[in-house]
Design an enzyme around this catalytic site. Structure first.
Site, short mmCIF file in Angstrom:
data_model
loop_
_atom_site.label_atom_id
_atom_site.label_comp_id
_atom_site.label_asym_id
_atom_site.label_seq_id
_atom_site.Cartn_x
_atom_site.Cartn_y
_atom_site.Cartn_z
N ASP A 1 0.90 -1.17 0.00
CA ASP A 1 0.00 0.00 0.00
C ASP A 1 0.94 1.21 0.00
O ASP A 1 1.16 1.84 1.02
CB ASP A 1 -0.96 0.00 1.19
CG ASP A 1 -0.29 -0.01 2.55
OD1 ASP A 1 0.82 -0.58 2.68
OD2 ASP A 1 -0.86 0.56 3.51
N HIS B 1 9.06 -0.67 9.28
CA HIS B 1 8.15 -1.83 9.32
C HIS B 1 8.30 -2.72 8.08
O HIS B 1 8.66 -3.88 8.17
CB HIS B 1 6.70 -1.35 9.39
CG HIS B 1 6.42 -0.39 10.48
ND1 HIS B 1 6.33 -0.78 11.79
CD2 HIS B 1 6.21 0.95 10.48
CE1 HIS B 1 6.06 0.27 12.54
NE2 HIS B 1 5.98 1.33 11.77
#
Ligand code: BDR
Ligand code: CA
Length: 325
Positions: free
Chosen positions: A10, A244
């Site tokens: 994303d 992340h």
């Protein structure tokens, strides 16, 4: 031989860093990117992925679009917090030229299912956004559920969530999808906040990218500075931004970067703990464990590899305008 990889992004700032890291890793052969919603709308994420691939000279890698909203919703709007952390365009306001390549006509789900059929154990899938597309692939194909090797960024087992005391941002977008993934996929490695918040980047590192005087270095520095600034506001105690999504790619390259526990997982879908990722008590005594959750990370080794690979990749791009003229 390089291991084949598909990134499900994303494309957001840390997704962009994960994409660059995969491109800069000789152990990996990126065979495609699938785009999901989350930090941005699916169209924006796909456009960012195409533009970043072009920037790094890999416009040949195909990009596929996935579903544009969660399975329990009719539509999706970018959350205010996502726009704050990643910027309205998802890449911290950095401007990249309109990519020449277009999104593929084939759906992300078909591409995922066909790739697992074709490459089996030689392929790893790394989702770094909501689980919606992967859940759809699992529902579309029992063989995908059985054979896919998935290393996902998402969830939190030993620490609180980052959008609520329980929920991590990716899982929060579509808890039902992550729950389905945990219950039906045979091999899921979860790289959650437990470890990703131990891998931080600061302005000292982005300064080095900027000093390269290349378009790639400028892009990495500009986008990441935006992300670090957002973290300065939302999580000042960390002293940097969380890597992340890159850590999930790091584990796809080298699983020994993290310590894993084998555990059957579930996601809460009801009540105040909706979005929590936790061990499934009903499968606690099942000798077969389908999930592996990272609980410790070799931060120094990861950061060193991540930084040197992105620097080498950025170095090879064209001089930036200010340096080139
Ligand atoms: C995850 O949420 C997104 O904002 C990031 O790109 C990352 O995938 C961290 O919780
Ligand atoms: Ca992401």
């Amino acid at each position: 031989m390089a291991r084949k990889i598909i990134l499900d992004l994303d494309t957001g700032i840390d997704d962009a860093l994960a994409l660059a890291y995969a491109l800069g890793s000789p152990e990996l052969e990126l065979i495609g990117v699938t785009g999901t919603y989350g930090n941005v709308l699916v169209e924006t994420g796909v456009r960012n992925s195409l533009a970043i691939l072009e920037l790094f000279g890999r416009a040949d890698i195909p990009v596929f679009a996935g579903p544009d909203h969660a399975r329990t919703r009719d539509s999706f709007e970018v959350l205010e917090i996502s726009a704050f952390i990643h910027g309205a365009n998802g890449i911290g306001g950095a401007v990249l030229p309109e990519p020449a390549a277009k999104v593929q006509e084939k759906s992300a789900v078909d591409f995922l299912v066909e790739s697992v059929e074709r490459y089996g154990d030689d392929l790893v899938i790394v989702p770094t956004g909501p689980s919606t597309t992967i859940a759809a692939a699992i529902e579309a194909s029992e063989s995908f559920a059985k054979r896919a090797h998935i290393v996902m960024m998402g969830g939190a087992l030993t620490v609180p969530g980052n959008v609520s005391p329980w929920a991590e941002a990716n899982v929060n977008q579509d808890p039902e999808a992550t729950d389905l993934l945990f219950r039906r996929a045979n091999d899921v490695t979860m790289i959650g906040l437990d470890v990703t918040l131990q891998t931080l980047l600061t302005y000292a590192e982005t300064k080095k990218w900027r000093e390269l005087g290349t378009r790639g270095g400028d892009f990495l520095a500009e986008a990441t500075d935006y992300y670090i600034k957002a973290y300065d506001t939302t999580a000042p105690h960390l002293g940097g931004c969380g890597l992340h999504d890159p850590l999930a790619v790091g584990v796809a390259v080298d699983p020994s970067l993290v310590q894993l526990i084998d555990i059957n997982m579930k996601t809460d879908t009801e009540g105040p703990t909706r979005g929590r990722t936790i061990g499934d008590e009903t499968r606690l005594n099942d000798p077969v464990k389908t999930a592996h959750v990272a609980v410790a990370v070799d931060t120094d080794r990861f950061l060193e590899q991540f930084l040197s690979r992105l620097t080498t990749l950025a170095q090879a791009t064209e001089p930036s305008e200010s340096h080139g003229s």
